[in-house]
Motif scaffolding. Structure first.
Motif, PDB file in Angstrom:
ATOM      1  N   SER A 168       0.819  -1.210   0.000  1.00  0.00           N
ATOM      2  CA  SER A 168       0.000   0.000   0.000  1.00  0.00           C
ATOM      3  C   SER A 168       0.853   1.262   0.000  1.00  0.00           C
ATOM      4  N   THR A 169       2.148   1.117   0.199  1.00  0.00           N
ATOM      5  CA  THR A 169       3.036   2.288   0.099  1.00  0.00           C
ATOM      6  C   THR A 169       4.274   2.015  -0.764  1.00  0.00           C
ATOM      7  N   ASP A 170       4.506   0.752  -1.082  1.00  0.00           N
ATOM      8  CA  ASP A 170       5.709   0.297  -1.793  1.00  0.00           C
ATOM      9  C   ASP A 170       6.978   0.336  -0.937  1.00  0.00           C
ATOM     10  N   GLU A 171       6.827   0.579   0.341  1.00  0.00           N
ATOM     11  CA  GLU A 171       8.022   0.579   1.187  1.00  0.00           C
ATOM     12  C   GLU A 171       8.531  -0.844   1.373  1.00  0.00           C
ATOM     13  N   GLU A 197      -5.309   0.532   4.074  1.00  0.00           N
ATOM     14  CA  GLU A 197      -5.132   1.879   3.528  1.00  0.00           C
ATOM     15  C   GLU A 197      -4.380   2.738   4.540  1.00  0.00           C
ATOM     16  N   GLU A 211      -2.604   6.067   6.170  1.00  0.00           N
ATOM     17  CA  GLU A 211      -2.872   7.503   6.124  1.00  0.00           C
ATOM     18  C   GLU A 211      -1.888   8.162   5.169  1.00  0.00           C
ATOM     19  N   LEU A 212      -0.668   7.658   5.172  1.00  0.00           N
ATOM     20  CA  LEU A 212       0.417   8.323   4.474  1.00  0.00           C
ATOM     21  C   LEU A 212       1.022   7.393   3.424  1.00  0.00           C
ATOM     22  N   GLY A 213       1.213   7.909   2.224  1.00  0.00           N
ATOM     23  CA  GLY A 213       2.035   7.192   1.271  1.00  0.00           C
ATOM     24  C   GLY A 213       1.314   6.373   0.234  1.00  0.00           C
ATOM     25  N   SER A 214      -0.006   6.230   0.348  1.00  0.00           N
ATOM     26  CA  SER A 214      -0.684   5.416  -0.650  1.00  0.00           C
ATOM     27  C   SER A 214      -1.007   6.227  -1.887  1.00  0.00           C
ATOM     28  N   GLY A 215      -1.008   7.531  -1.738  1.00  0.00           N
ATOM     29  CA  GLY A 215      -1.361   8.365  -2.873  1.00  0.00           C
ATOM     30  C   GLY A 215      -2.841   8.604  -2.983  1.00  0.00           C
ATOM     31  N   ASN A 216      -3.604   8.092  -2.030  1.00  0.00           N
ATOM     32  CA  ASN A 216      -5.046   8.251  -2.133  1.00  0.00           C
ATOM     33  C   ASN A 216      -5.592   9.420  -1.317  1.00  0.00           C
ATOM     34  N   PHE A 217      -4.778   9.974  -0.462  1.00  0.00           N
ATOM     35  CA  PHE A 217      -5.197  11.159   0.302  1.00  0.00           C
ATOM     36  C   PHE A 217      -4.166  12.261   0.105  1.00  0.00           C
ATOM     37  N   LYS A 259       3.723  12.443  -1.834  1.00  0.00           N
ATOM     38  CA  LYS A 259       2.720  11.792  -0.995  1.00  0.00           C
ATOM     39  C   LYS A 259       2.749  12.282   0.436  1.00  0.00           C
ATOM     40  N   PHE A 309       6.047  12.026   3.623  1.00  0.00           N
ATOM     41  CA  PHE A 309       6.086  10.567   3.491  1.00  0.00           C
ATOM     42  C   PHE A 309       7.522  10.124   3.225  1.00  0.00           C
TER      43      PHE A 309
END
Lengths: 116, 997, 416
Positions: free
Chosen positions: A74-77, A104, A106-112, B426, B444
C-alpha cells in the motif's frame, strides 16, 4: 521507481529487477497425487494483499540472483530483504505498519492529500 | 497609462535590444526579457483567446503559474501552448497568438461568449444526444475544432539528453531559503545539488523590494557573494534554468533544464536536458504562489496578480502600467505600493478588503503620506472594457459602487505555499486557518520544506527555521542572516474568494479557472446537481484541469465550494496534485532513447555478408535476420523463396542461425534438472547425441522448443527459439534457485559466444567434407542427431547433425571471431556444388513440408504437446516435469481439443491464407451478422515447390479424427471459400529418407 | 426517467440562472438491509445496479463506494472501446458491450460522448501481422467489423504517423471502425443517476471492511458505516477485489498492478482515430478537449499505491515521439496511475463462487472500461438468477481448475 537493496550487489533502482510474485509458495512435490483444484491453486492463485507482502525479486539486469523481500504494497516501502535460504521474518515484525483493516495507510498510498 | 522601463532593475543594466515578431508585427525588447515582459514593455496586453468562450485574455502572472498568456512559437517547429511569462525572447523569434480566427482582435469563435449562458456546467453531457449519428458527424467535430488551444506543432527531431545524479541532498529553489540552506551546507560532507528555475539565484531578492538589504549588503551584492561562496565549495553544484517537475517515490526527482535560454534553436545543440536525480534528502524551498480573487470579468486583459506586477518591475525592469489600481485582502502588497511610489508611479487607488483596524499602521501611514486614494473594507465588484480593461467598479465599505477608469488592476487574494511537489511525494498537507491556505504537514519521504513553501511567511524567522530543520545534518554550521525588511511583519489576511455581482445578468461572469473558462456559477450549479466531492467537481466543470493545473485558483475553488456546502475547507479536501509540476516536454522525457537508439539492432557476425548479398531482413525481437535473399532487383519475395526452397532440396543451402538462443547447463545434478525442465527424458540419452525438445509452462502449454545436446550427465547445451532465449534462461534460473536449490546446477547464456550455421540439402555432406577435410561425415561415423567438437584453425567448432528442413543437414557452432571467415570458406567450397544462402521464410516453408511446428506460429500459448501430436516427446515414465500435472486436467486431456493437422486445397491451383478459419459451409454471407461456427484456423500456409501446390497446417477441433474430411477455408477478401481436405501434416518424405541419407 | 435533459431543458434552466437543477443522485444513509449489495461505485458496479433495477425488477439495492463515484479505474483509464478480441467468448462479451455503448447516451438520456472514430492496432513485425490476420478472420466470422488496413490507409487515417523511418516500421494494422472512445466519468454518472431514480441507494465514502459469511452463505458487509445485511453481494472493486474476497476466505487468481496513463496539453484536432501499438507500447487518442490521451504499461509488481514507476512513462513516451514526429514538441500535462487486477489468462472473472450469494466481477486487467455496460448487464443477470448469462458462462472461476482458459495473451511469444 523505488530502490531495492540486492543482498549481493547493493542498492539499485527497481527497474534493474524483476518481480517473481509471492514468496514461499512451494511447488507440490508429487503433483500427480493432488487434485485438479489443488494444482490450479498452485499454478494460478497467489496472495494479493494490500499491505504486508512476502515476495520474490530477481536482479535480472545484474547478478541474476533471486531473493525475498517483505514490502508494504500500500506504500511500496520495502521493510525487509533476505536471502532465499534465510528464515522468513515473522509477520508480527511488520504489523505496526498496517493502518486500517483494508490496509489503507494515512500516508504514502497516494489516495489522500489532506491530513484529517 | 502606459508601461515604463525601470532602469534601476539589474535586468536592464548593459542589456541589448532584441527584436521579435508577434502576430506578424515586429517588436523590440531587451535581452533576457520573457515574451510577456517584452510585450508589456510594448504596451501589448491582449495575448490570446480563452478555451471555451474565446474571450480576450492577457498576461495574468509573471511565471510558471500563468493560465492565460499561452502562445505558439512558429520559429520553434510551431511549439504550441508556450507560456509567454516563462519563454525568453531571442533575435528573430516568431510567435503568434492562439485559439482565434481570423485575428486576435476579431475572433469569430467569440460568438461562444454570446451563447455562453447555455454553456453551463455539464452542458455537453445533457445535449447533443440525437439524432443518431449526429454526435460523430456533426457535433463532435465542431466541439473539437473550437477547443484545443494551440495548433499542432511541426515534425521535430529532438536533441534532448538525460543526466543522472546521485546525491545526498537536493535543494529545490535557489531563492532566499534555498541559499541560506546551501550556505549552511558549504564544505560539509554532503553532495548537494541546488536547483533554480530562473537564470538567476535569489528569488524574492530579485523579484521584489520586500527585502531592503541583507547582512548589511545590497541584495545584488549579497547574492553575488553568496553564489561565489557556494561555487567555491567542494560539495555543492548549482543547476540554473532547471525546474523540478516530478517527485517520485524513494526521493527520485525529475528536473528539466532549458539549455537554449534566450537563443534560437540550432541544429547541433540539445535544447533540453532532463535530470534524473536520486537523493537521500529533499529540501523543498520552492516558495509560494499568489492566488487571485473572483469578481465580474476578472479575466480581462489588464488584470494581473500583484506580486507578478512587482516582479515585472524588479526582475524584468518594466512597470506594466504607471498608475495601476491595487486590490488586496492581505499585507503582501505593501512592497508593491512602495516600489511604485519609489519609481514615481502613484497607484490610482488602493482597495483593501480588510477593515481599517486590522490593516497595519505602517501601510495606512504610507498610503496617507503619499496621498493614495484608499478604500478599506472594500472590494472590486467587477471590471469592464472590450478586449482590455477600461474601468473598475469598487464596492466600498458602505456598499456604494465607485467607478474608476484604469488600464491595469493588481490583485492579491493571498499566498499559497507551493505544495505541488510535496503532495507528489505523498506528503500530507493541512489547512492553516491563520494564513488561509494549505501547508505541508507530514512528509512521506525524506522531505524538508523551508520558508514560504513550508507555510512560513515571516521573513525574520527564516534563519531560525533553516537552522532548526537542518540541525540533524552533520557538520552544518549555525547560520546568521540579518534582514532589513520593507514589508509588514507577518502575512495578515482576511478571507474572501469572490465578490458579488451588482447586477446579475445571464452573461455576467466571475472566473474560477481562467484557462478552462470555469465560472463561480458553474461551481455552484455543479454542487446543486450533486457533484459535491471536489474530484467530481473538477471533472464535471473541468476546473483546474488546464495546463496551469489551477495554480492561482484551485484553493479559491475550495474556498467557494466550502462556503456553498457550509463545510470547513479541510473537510472539502483538495484534488490530487498530479505530476508533472509544469508540462514536461515529450522530447525531453524520451531523450536519446528514441530514433536510432530506440532499441538496439542485434546483428550476427555474418550481417555484412548478408547485406552484400542482397538479403531482405525481418525483425525478430531485436535481431535482424535475413528473411530471403534477392537474386536480382526484380525478383519478388515469392520468387526468391520458391527458388531458395527448390534449390536447397536439389543441392544445398545455408542459413545464419546465430540468433537462436543457446544455453549451457552444467553441474552434478544437470541431468535431473534437465529432466524437470523439459518434457523429454534425458536419462537414457547417450552422451554426444542431441534431441528435439519441448518446454512447457506449468499450465501444460508449449512455451518453447529447441535441441538439447548431451555432452554427459553433468553437461548439456540447449538451444531455444530466437525470441524465447531470455525467458528460457530466466525460467531455468528461477527453478534452479527457488524451487530446487538442492540441485547442483548452473547455467549461462552462450548465444553470443557462438555463431551458428545450418547447412542442409543433399549436397551438404560433400560441402562439409571439403571444408572440414579431417572429419568423417559418413552416416556410420556421424549419424543423425549426434555431434562432436573439432579443431578449426586455432579454435574449436562444434558440429551437430540436425535438420529443420527435412534434408540431410549439419549445424556448425563457431566463435563469432571466426564466423565470417568460415562462412566465406564454406561458400568457396560449396559454390560448384550449388550452395545458396537462404532466409527464415524458406526455412519456414521447408519445415512446413515436413510438418515441423514453429512455436509461436503453430502454437499460441493454448496448445499442449498432445495437441501437436508430439506425445512421443513426453517422458511418460518421468515422475514430474514442468507442466506435466496440467496435462491431465479435464479440459487439457479431453479428446476433441484443437489438434494440429495438414490442409490441402482440393483444387491444386488454389491458395490457402494463413490466419483464415475452417468452416463447414461453402460460401459465407457477404455481411456476417450471426456468428458462424468454425473448426479451427490455418497456422501456416505455403506454396510447396516440391509438391507444386499449397500446403497448410491448422489447429482443428478433434482434427485427428477428421483425416480426409472435406472442409472449407475462408478467404480474407471474399465470401467464397477454398474447398480443402484435412490430411496428415507431414507432406514430404514421411519416412525420413532424405533426413537420414 | 425523472430528469430529462435536452437543449430546451438547458435553456429553461439558463433563464432561471441555473439554480433549479435537480441533484443527479441522493446521498442516503445506508439502510439495515438490502436485497442486493454491490461493492464498488465505478461504472461496472453502478451499471450492475442499474440493470438489476431495470431488467430484473430488483430495486432494493445499495451500491457502496469507498471514495466517490468513478474514483477508481473508471476515472483513470484511456477510454478505448473496441470488441475485436480473438476468442469467441471474448468477442461475444465485448461486442455485447459495444452494442450497448452505441445506444447508451439515448438510453440514459445522458451524453456519454461515445465517439466511434475507429481503433487501429499497429503491426510492427511479421509475427504481429500473422496474429492480426488470424484475429481479423475470427472477428469476421463472429460478425465484427474488423479489417486489415495497409500503410497507405493508415497514413490516410493518421497522416502524422511515421510508418517507415523508425526502429520497428509500421507494416499495417487491424482496424475496427465501430471502436472508439467515450467520456469515462459520464458513464458512471449516467448509470448512477438512472439507478438512483429507480430507488438504488448510492452510498459514497463508505468502506466495506469485511464480507461476512456463515455456513457458506453471505450475510452482508461490515462497513465504515456499520453492518449492512444482504443475502446477495456482488463485488466489483477492480484492484481491491482480492482484498475483499480474502475477508470472506476466497482466494482469487488476481494480482493488482499499477497501470499508468498520461495526457498532453490540448491542441487542435490532429489525430482522429484511436491508435494502439502493443509492440512498442503506445496507445494514443485525442480527447474532445484536444489533449492526447496516452496509455502506458503496467509495472511488474503488485502495488496499491496508484503510482507506478517513472521508467514506464518514459518507455511509452519514447515510442510516441518516434511514431509521431510532431509530438516531439508536445508536453505531458498530467500522469497518473490506477490499480488493475490481472488474471492469468488476461480475461475477466464474472462468476459465482463457493460462498452462496457472493459474486465477483473482476480481473479486467488493463481493458475493463470498454466492457462497462456489457459486463454490468451480464453480471446483473448472474446475480439476479444465481447463474451466468450465456455470454459470461465461460468467464467462471472454475476455468482455472479445468484448464479451459480464455487466453487473450494470444501468441505473445516471438519465436523462430
Amino acid at each position: 521507481m523505488f530502490l531495492i537493496n540486492c543482498p549481493y550487489c547493493g542498492e539499485r533502482d527497481q527497474s534493474e529487477f524483476s518481480n517473481g510474485g509471492e514468496a514461499h509458495v512451494k511447488r507440490p512435490e508429487n503433483p500427480d497425487s493432488i487434485s485438479d483444484k489443488e494444482w490450479a491453486e498452485y499454478v494460478f492463485v497467489r496472495s494479493n494483499p494490500k499491505g504486508i507482502f512476502y515476495e520474490r525479486w530477481v536482479h535480472s539486469h545484474g547478478c541474476r540472483k533471486w531473493f525475498n523481500a517483505v514490502r508494504n504494497t500500500s506504500t511500496d516501502e520495502i521493510l525487509k530483504i533476505y536471502k532465499l535460504d534465510e528464515k522468513p521474518p515473522s509477520l508480527d515484525e511488520f504489523k505496526h505498519t498496517l493502518q486500517t483493516p483494508s490496509g489503507e495507510p494515512e500516508l504514502g498510498s497516494g489516495n489522500f492529500t489532506v491530513k484529517k | 497609462m502606459s508601461a515604463i522601463n525601470n532602469t534601476k532593475s539589474f535586468h536592464l543594466i548593459s542589456s541589448q535590444k532584441i527584436s521579435f515578431t508577434f502576430d506578424g508585427k515586429k517588436y523590440t525588447g531587451f535581452k533576457g526579457d520573457t515574451v510577456a515582459s517584452a510585450l508589456l514593455r510594448n504596451n501589448i496586453k491582449l495575448i490570446g483567446r480563452s478555451f471555451k468562450y474565446h474571450r480576450p485574455r492577457g498576461i495574468y502572472t509573471c511565471g510558471i503559474e500563468e493560465p492565460n498568456a499561452l502562445i505558439q512559437i512558429l520559429s520553434e517547429h510551431s511549439e504550441p501552448n508556450t507560456r509567454a511569462t516563462v519563454k525568453r525572447i531571442y533575435e528573430g523569434m516568431v510567435i503568434v497568438s492562439q485559439n482565434r480566427w481570423p485575428s486576435l482582435k476579431m475572433d469569430i469563435g467569440s460568438i461562444n461568449n454570446l451563447l455562453s449562458p447555455i454553456f453551463s456546467a455539464g452542458f455537453y453531457y445533457k445535449t447533443f444526444m440525437g439524432p443518431k449519428g449526429f454526435w460523430k458527424k456533426v457535433y463532435e467535430p465542431i466541439i473539437r475544432r473550437t477547443a484545443g488551444l494551440g495548433k499542432p506543432p511541426k515534425d521535430f527531431r529532438s536533441k534532448s539528453v538525460h543526466h543522472y545524479h546521485n546525491v545526498d541532498i537536493v535543494i529545490v529553489g535557489g531563492g532566499l531559503n534555498g541559499l541560506i540552506a546551501a550556505k549552511k551546507l558549504i564544505n560539509t560532507d554532503y553532495d548537494v545539488l541546488l536547483i533554480e528555475q530562473d537564470s538567476f539565484l535569489g528569488g524574492v531578492l530579485n523579484n521584489s523590494k520586500k527585502i531592503k538589504d541583507i547582512d548589511g549588503q545590497e541584495n545584488v551584492e549579497w547574492l553575488k557573494n553568496t553564489e561565489d561562496l557556494i561555487r567555491k565549495s567542494k560539495n555543492i553544484k548549482i543547476l540554473k534554468d532547471t525546474l523540478v517537475t516530478t517527485y517520485n517515490f524513494k526521493d527520485h526527482l525529475i528536473a528539466i533544464e532549458d539549455k537554449a535560454v534566450e537563443s534560437a534553436p540550432t541544429s547541433y545543440k540539445s535544447e533540453l536536458a532532463l535530470h534524473k536525480i536520486r537523493t537521500k534528502h529533499t529540501i523543498l524551498a520552492n516558495g509560494h504562489i499568489e492566488r487571485f480573487i473572483s469578481f465580474r470579468n476578472n479575466d480581462l486583459p489588464g488584470v494581473m496578480l500583484a506580486s507578478s506586477f512587482e516582479k515585472y518591475i524588479h526582475r524584468y525592469g518594466v512597470v506594466p502600467d504607471s498608475n495601476p489600481i491595487i486590490f488586496t485582502n492581505n499585507s503582501s502588497t505593501f512592497s508593491l505600493l512602495k516600489s511604485l511610489v519609489d519609481l514615481g508611479c502613484k497607484p490610482l487607488a488602493y482597495i483593501d478588503y480588510r477593515n481599517n483596524s486590522s490593516i497595519e499602521k505602517n501601510i495606512l501611514d504610507f498610503l496617507k503620506n503619499n496621498n493614495i486614494q484608499t478604500y478599506t473594507s472594500s472590494e472590486i465588484e467587477g471590471c469592464d472594457g472590450t478586449n482590455i480593461l477600461k474601468e473598475v467598479s469598487i464596492r466600498d465599505d458602505k456598499k456604494n459602487i465607485i467607478k474608476i477608469k484604469t488600464s491595469m488592476l493588481c490583485v492579491s487574494g493571498g499566498i499559497n505555499p507551493d505544495v505541488h511537489l510535496f503532495t507528489q511525494s505523498k506528503g500530507l498537507i493541512k489547512w492553516d486557518s491563520k494564513y488561509l491556505t494549505f501547508k505541508p504537514d507530514k512528509p512521506f519521504q525524506n522531505t524538508i520544506t523551508l520558508g514560504s513553501a513550508s507555510g512560513n511567511f515571516n521573513y525574520q524567522s527564516l534563519n531560525e527555521e533553516v537552522n532548526d530543520k537542518l540541525s540533524f545534518l552533520k557538520g552544518a554550521k549555525e547560520i546568521k542572516i540579518k534582514l532589513n525588511l520593507n514589508t509588514a511583519d507577518d502575512l495578515n489576511i482576511r478571507e474572501i474568494w469572490e465578490t458579488k455581482h451588482e447586477k446579475e445578468t445571464l452573461w455576467s461572469k466571475s472566473f474560477i479557472d481562467l484557462q478552462n473558462d470555469v465560472t463561480t456559477k458553474d461551481l455552484s450549479q455543479a454542487v446543486s446537481e450533486g457533484f459535491d466531492r471536489i474530484e467530481h467537481l473538477k471533472r464535471f466543470t473541468t476546473n483546474s484541469m488546464g495546463t496551469d493545473q489551477g495554480k492561482i485558483s484551485s484553493i479559491n475553488s475550495l474556498g467557494i465550494v466550502s462556503k456553498i456546502l457550509n463545510k470547513n475547507i479541510s473537510d472539502v479536501g483538495t484534488t490530487i496534485y498530479r505530476p508533472p509540476y509544469s508540462p514536461l516536454s515529450f522530447s525531453a522525457i524520451a531523450g536519446r532513447n528514441t530514433y536510432e537508439f530506440y532499441d538496439p539492432k542485434r546483428k550476427t557476425a555474418i550481417h555484412s555478408w548478408h547485406i552484400k548479398n542482397n538479403a531482405v531482413f525481418e525483425d525478430v525481437g531485436q535481431w535482424k535476420r535475413p528473411w530471403y535473399f534477392k537474386l536480382n532487383q526484380s525478383e519478388t519475395m515469392h520468387q526468391a523463396v520458391q527458388r531458395e526452397s527448390r534449390q536447397l532440396r536439389e543441392t544445398a543451402g545455408i542459413l545464419d542461425g546465430s540468433t537462436l538462443g543457446k544455453i549451457e547447463v552444467k553441474g552434478k545434478d544437470a541431468l535431473e534438472f534437465m529432466n524437470l525442465m523439459y518434457t523429454n527424458a534425458f536419462t537414457k540419452m547417450k552422451p554426444m547425441t542431441s534431441r528435439y525438445v519441448l518446454m512447457l509452462g506449468e499450465d501444460g502449454m508449449v512455451k518453447d522448443d529447441g535441441i538439447v545436446s548431451k555432452i554427459n550427465d553433468q553437461h548439456f547445451i540447449a538451444t531455444t527459439t530466437t525470441g524465447g532465449a531470455p525467458k528460457v534462461l530466466g525460467d531455468m534460473e528461477e527453478y534452479a534457485q527457488t524451487e530446487w536449490p538442492h540441485l547442483k546446477v548452473y547455467m549461462n547464456s552462450i548465444t553470443e559466444q557462438f555463431s551458428t550455421f545450418n547447412i542442409s540439402g543433399p549436397k551438404s555432406r560433400a560441402i562439409m567434407r571439403k571444408v572440414f577435410s579431417e572429419v568423417d561425415f559418413s552416416n556410420e561415423k556421424f549419424p543423425f542427431m549426434t555431434f562432436n567438437t573439432f579443431n578449426y584453425l586455432d579454435t574449436k567448432v562444434r558440429i551437430m547433425r540436425a535438420s529443420f528442413t527435412g534434408e540431410l543437414g549439419y549445424e556448425i557452432y563457431v566463435p563469432p571471431k571466426y564466423a565470417l571467415e568460415l562462412w566465406e570458406k564454406i561458400f568457396r567450397n560449396g559454390k560448384n556444388l550449388g550452395l545458396i544462402p537462404y532466409g527464415t521464410e524458406t526455412m519456414h516453408l521447408l519445415r512446413a513440408e515436413k510438418g515441423y511446428v514453429v512455436v509461436g506460429q503453430d502454437t499460441d500459448g493454448t496448445v499442449t504437446p498432445v495437441d501437436l501430436n508430439l506425445n512421443w516427446m513426453i517422458g511418460k515414465k518421468k515422475k514430474d516435469f514442468i507442466g506435466k500435472r496440467s496435462l491431465s486436467r479435464s479440459d487439457t486431456s479431453k479428446k476433441n481439443r484443437k489438434q494440429l493437422v495438414g490442409i490441402i486445397p482440393i483444387d491444386k491451383n488454389k491458395n490457402i491464407e494463413e490466419g483464415q478459419h475452417i468452416v463447414e459451409i461453402k460460401s459465407l454471407p457477404s455481411n456476417i451478422k450471426e456468428p458462424i461456427e468454425y473448426l479451427g484456423h490455418i497456422t501456416s500456409s505455403y506454396h510447396s515447390p516440391a509438391l507444386k501446390h499449397c500446403i497448410a497446417m491448422a489447429l482443428v477441433k478433434g482434427g485427428n479424427q477428421l483425416m480426409g474430411k472435406k472442409i472449407f477455408v475462408s478467404k480474407s477478401n471474399s465470401s467464397e471459400t477454398v474447398e480443402s481436405e484435412i490430411v496428415n501434416p507431414v507432406f514430404l518424405d514421411p519416412n525420413n529418407r532424405r533426413l537420414l541419407s | 426517467m425523472k430528469k430529462k435533459y435536452s437543449i430546451f431543458n438547458i435553456i429553461k434552466n439558463t433563464l432561471s440562472k441555473n439554480e433549479n437543477w435537480q441533484k443527479m443522485w441522493r446521498s442516503p444513509e445506508p439502510k439495515k438491509s438490502y436485497e442486493v449489495i454491490i461493492v464498488g461505485g465505478g461504472g461496472h458496479g453502478l451499471g450492475t445496479a442499474y440493470y438489476l433495477a431495470k431488467e430484473h425488477g430488483i430495486k432494493n439495492i445499495a451500491v457502496i463506494e469507498k471514495g466517490w463515484l468513478g474514483s477508481g479505474n473508471t476515472g483513470r483509464n484511456t477510454t478505448i472501446i473496441r470488441s475485436n478480441y480473438l476468442w469467441n467468448e471474448s468477442a461475444f462479451l465485448y461486442d455485447h458491450s459495444l452494442k450497448i455503448w452505441e445506444n447508451l447516451s439515448s438510453e440514459l438520456n445522458y451524453n456519454v460522448m461515445f465517439s466511434q472514430r475507429g481503433v487501429m492496432n499497429l503491426a510492427h513485425n511479421e509475427h504481429d501481422i500473422k496474429e492480426m490476420r488470424r484475429r481479423i478472420s475470427a472477428n469476421r466470422l463472429n460478425g465484427l467489423d474488423s479489417r486489415w488496413i495497409d500503410t497507405n490507409e493508415i497514413k490516410k487515417l493518421v497522416p502524422i504517423m511515421n510508418t517507415d523511418n523508425l526502429r520497428y516500421p509500421v507494416l499495417g494494422a487491424a482496424f475496427q471502425p465501430r471502436g472508439g472512445v467515450a467520456r469515462h466519468d459520464a458513464v458512471a454518472w449516467g448509470f448512477a443517476m438512472r439507478a438512483d431514480e429507480m430507488g438504488v441507494d448510492i452510498i459514497q465514502n463508505c468502506e466495506v471492511k469485511k464480507i461476512k459469511t456463515e455456513n457458506g452463505k453471505v450475510l452482508g458487509v461490515e462497513t465504515s458505516k456499520g453492518f449492512i445485511n444482504s443475502e446477495k453481494v456482488g463485488v466489483v472493486a477492480s484492484g481491491h477485489t482480492s482484498v475483499l474476497a480474502a475477508t470472506a476466505g476466497i482466494r482469487l487468481p488476481l494480482q493488482s498492478r499499477p497501470l499508468q496513463a498520461l495526457v498532453s496539453e490540448p491542441i487542435k484536432p490532429v489525430i482522429n482515430t484511436v491508435v494502439m501499438s502493443n509492440a512498442v507500447h503506445a496507445y494514443v487518442s485525442q480527447s474532445d478537449k484536444g489533449e492526447l490521451v496516452i496509455g502506458a504499461g503496467t509495472d511488474g509488481y503488485n502495488s496499491f499505491t496508484q503510482r507506478g514507476g517513472y521508467d514506464v512513462i518514459e518507455e511509452t513516451v519514447r515510442a510516441i515521439v518516434e511514431l509521431y514526429p510532431i509530438f516531439g514538441k508536445m508536453k505531458m500535462l498530467r500522469q497518473w496511475g490506477g490499480i488493475v487486477d490481472i488474471c492469468p489468462d488476461a480475461s475477466p472473472i464474472i462468476s459465482k463462487c463457493d460462498v452462496k450469494g457472493l459474486y465477483f466481477n473482476c480481473g479486467w486487467g488493463t481493458g475493463g472500461f470498454k466492457a462497462t455496460p456489457g459486463s454490468a448487464n451480464v453480471f446483473a443477470h448472474t446475480i439476479a438468477n444465481d447463474k451466468p448469462h450465456k455470454i459470461n458462462a465461460a468467464f467462471s472461476l472454475d476455468r482455472f481448475v479445468t484448464g479451459r482458459l480464455v487466453d487473450e495473451h494470444g501468441a505473445a511469444a516471438v519465436a523462430h
